[in-house]
Scaffold this motif. Structure first.
Motif, mmCIF file in Angstrom:
data_model
loop_
_atom_site.group_PDB
_atom_site.id
_atom_site.type_symbol
_atom_site.label_atom_id
_atom_site.label_comp_id
_atom_site.label_asym_id
_atom_site.label_seq_id
_atom_site.Cartn_x
_atom_site.Cartn_y
_atom_site.Cartn_z
ATOM 1 N N ARG A 3 -0.144 24.141 -111.008
ATOM 2 C CA ARG A 3 -1.277 23.622 -111.154
ATOM 3 C C ARG A 3 -1.089 22.701 -112.517
ATOM 4 N N VAL A 58 -3.004 21.502 -115.653
ATOM 5 C CA VAL A 58 -4.466 22.143 -116.181
ATOM 6 C C VAL A 58 -4.823 21.251 -117.410
ATOM 7 N N ARG A 95 -6.159 19.315 -112.838
ATOM 8 C CA ARG A 95 -6.393 20.002 -111.628
ATOM 9 C C ARG A 95 -5.541 19.869 -110.444
ATOM 10 N N PRO A 140 -8.687 25.490 -107.031
ATOM 11 C CA PRO A 140 -8.200 25.096 -108.186
ATOM 12 C C PRO A 140 -7.966 26.108 -109.097
#
Length: 198
Positions: A14, A16, A89, A135
């Motif tokens: 992911r 971030v 995200r 998420p």
């Protein structure tokens, strides 16, 4: 199409936070082989909102490195901080053959998890109906025995300490009340509080 030709997707990371001014992004890793998964040229499918300009587009790694012990990646077409901010995200997925091992000790395909027995304190209490990907973390959607209700169990090691695909089960240690709320519906306090194993 044979089973060996079928593809499934594996979540590997992911994005971030934007890092620096040249389009780098810090990664949250869902893989035990980051250098392999994020080798230059590796391409991902993106999970982003439909409103995102990246929706439906692939994302390809230009460079992967460690900065102050944090994994950071540069991607093709992401050349400045503004572009990087637009990907924060986003969840990164790769295609793999459905029968291939994930290669990661703590990663499973959805189809491997769905249908597994859910075990708490040695007792089977339900089955995994599906996996929802959020998420922050994944959720195991569990259908308790004898009900059509669904319980959302955060798929984190503190609550799901063991996944045993070979034995067909996941072990859960849910916080108090996560499953009991269902038992309380339509039951008296005494009945809900009683434990048949006592």
């Amino acid at each position: 199409m044979t089973v060996a030709d079928e593809k499934t997707q594996l979540r590997v990371g992911r994005l971030v936070k934007a890092h620096g001014l040249k389009g780098a992004l810090k990664l949250e890793l869902y893989t035990d082989d980051p250098e392999g998964r994020f080798a230059p040229g590796s391409t991902f499918t993106l999970q982003v909102p439909e409103s995102s300009p990246w929706h439906g587009k692939p994302l390809t790694v230009r460079e992967f490195r460690w900065m102050n012990s944090h994994p950071v990646a540069f991607f093709q077409g992401v050349d400045d901080r503004d572009a990087a901010e637009g990907l924060v995200r986003a969840i990164l997925w790769i295609d793999q053959p459905i029968d291939a091992p994930s290669g990661d000790d703590d990663a499973w395909y959805d189809h491997q998890l769905v249908g597994l027995s859910v075990v708490r304190d040695g007792d089977v209490i339900g089955r995994v109906a599906r996996v929802d990907h959020l998420p922050a973390h994944d959720l195991l959607v569990v259908t308790p025995h004898g009900t059509e209700d669904e319980v959302l169990v955060p798929f984190v090691s503190q609550i799901v300490p063991e996944v045993d695909i070979a034995s067909g089960r996941v072990v859960v240690t849910p916080p108090p009340g996560l499953f009991e709320e269902l038992a309380d519906d339509g039951a008296t306090g005494d009945a809900a509080a009683s434990d048949p194993s006592d």
